[in-house]
Scaffold this motif. Structure first.
Motif, short mmCIF file in Angstrom:
data_model
loop_
_atom_site.label_atom_id
_atom_site.label_comp_id
_atom_site.label_asym_id
_atom_site.label_seq_id
_atom_site.Cartn_x
_atom_site.Cartn_y
_atom_site.Cartn_z
N UNK A 195 -4.52 18.64 37.40
CA UNK A 195 -4.37 17.97 39.05
C UNK A 195 -4.44 18.36 40.34
N UNK A 196 -4.36 17.69 41.18
CA UNK A 196 -5.11 17.70 42.51
C UNK A 196 -4.77 19.13 43.16
N UNK A 197 -4.97 20.22 42.27
CA UNK A 197 -4.27 21.75 42.58
C UNK A 197 -4.92 22.38 44.78
N UNK A 198 -5.29 21.64 45.60
CA UNK A 198 -5.56 21.76 46.89
C UNK A 198 -4.54 20.94 47.42
N UNK A 199 -3.96 20.47 46.79
CA UNK A 199 -2.44 19.78 47.85
C UNK A 199 -1.58 20.52 47.85
N UNK A 200 -1.12 21.21 46.31
CA UNK A 200 -0.57 21.89 45.97
C UNK A 200 0.69 23.53 46.15
N UNK A 201 1.78 23.13 46.47
CA UNK A 201 2.11 24.80 46.90
C UNK A 201 1.72 25.56 45.36
N UNK A 202 1.89 26.92 46.03
CA UNK A 202 1.52 27.51 44.75
C UNK A 202 1.99 29.26 45.41
N UNK A 203 2.37 29.60 43.91
CA UNK A 203 3.25 30.73 44.40
C UNK A 203 3.37 32.03 43.29
N UNK A 204 3.30 33.17 43.21
CA UNK A 204 3.61 34.31 42.00
C UNK A 204 5.30 34.79 42.18
N UNK A 205 5.32 34.44 41.63
CA UNK A 205 6.71 35.23 40.85
C UNK A 205 6.94 36.65 39.63
N UNK A 206 7.92 37.06 39.56
CA UNK A 206 7.66 38.42 38.83
C UNK A 206 8.98 38.21 38.46
N UNK A 207 9.07 39.08 37.27
CA UNK A 207 10.55 39.52 36.39
C UNK A 207 10.36 40.91 35.45
N UNK A 208 11.66 40.92 36.07
CA UNK A 208 11.65 42.17 34.83
C UNK A 208 12.55 42.12 33.66
N UNK A 209 12.95 42.50 33.00
CA UNK A 209 13.73 42.87 31.83
C UNK A 209 14.87 43.08 32.43
N UNK A 210 16.27 42.01 32.11
CA UNK A 210 16.96 42.48 33.03
C UNK A 210 17.73 41.53 33.77
N UNK A 247 16.28 38.78 37.14
CA UNK A 247 15.60 37.26 38.15
C UNK A 247 14.83 37.10 38.41
N UNK A 248 14.25 36.28 38.25
CA UNK A 248 13.09 35.99 38.32
C UNK A 248 12.94 35.63 39.76
N UNK A 249 11.66 36.70 40.51
CA UNK A 249 11.78 36.76 41.67
C UNK A 249 10.78 36.42 41.58
N UNK A 250 10.76 35.87 43.79
CA UNK A 250 9.60 34.84 44.45
C UNK A 250 9.03 36.06 45.03
N UNK A 251 7.55 36.21 44.62
CA UNK A 251 6.73 37.04 45.80
C UNK A 251 6.14 37.00 46.90
N UNK A 252 5.63 35.56 46.82
CA UNK A 252 4.13 35.72 47.59
C UNK A 252 3.95 33.53 47.05
N UNK A 253 3.75 32.88 48.42
CA UNK A 253 3.41 31.56 48.42
C UNK A 253 2.66 31.05 48.53
N UNK A 254 1.51 30.51 49.23
CA UNK A 254 1.16 29.82 49.73
C UNK A 254 0.29 28.45 49.94
#
Length: 126
Positions: free
Chosen positions: A27-42, A44-51
């Protein structure tokens, strides 16, 4: 077809550093929002950083001053430099992407993203 592949996870001691990478294709990578999430057992998935497409960034309060998100549009790659790691940073880390134009406050919300990688494990020992 959109593909996101994370790498760079591993095991480190508290205070150490790791650099995660996410290789994007299909896909057109440069036009997309990108982010990192993390999840530990038990937990919810947590947003860490976005660009955004032009480089604006958001960080969760828990990682501000320690993590840096960046993107290389020429290489279609997203990065997360993680410094001063703590045991509570232990989780599976996921790369995510969306073509949506996101408001500042929605960039760390998992439902806003429709493409996900398979994850890379980060373990921080005390």
């Amino acid at each position: 077809q959109v593909s996101l592949v994370e790498s760079g996870g591993g095991s480190v001691q508290s205070g150490g550093s790791l650099r995660l990478s996410c290789a994007a294709s299909g896909y057109m990578y440069s036009s997309y929002y990108m982010a990192w999430f993390r999840q530990s057992p038990g937990k919810e998935r947590e947003g860490v950083a976005a660009v955004g497409s032009v480089g604006s960034t958001n960080y969760a309060d828990s990682v501000k001053g320690r993590f840096i998100i960046s993107r290389d549009n020429a290489k279609n790659t997203l990065y997360l430099q993680m410094n001063s790691l703590k045991p509570e940073d232990t989780a599976m880390y996921y790369c995510a992407a969306t073509a949506r134009q996101l408001s500042y406050w929605s960039r760390l919300l998992a439902p806003m993203y429709n493409y996900w990688g398979q994850g890379t494990q980060v373990t921080v020992s005390s």
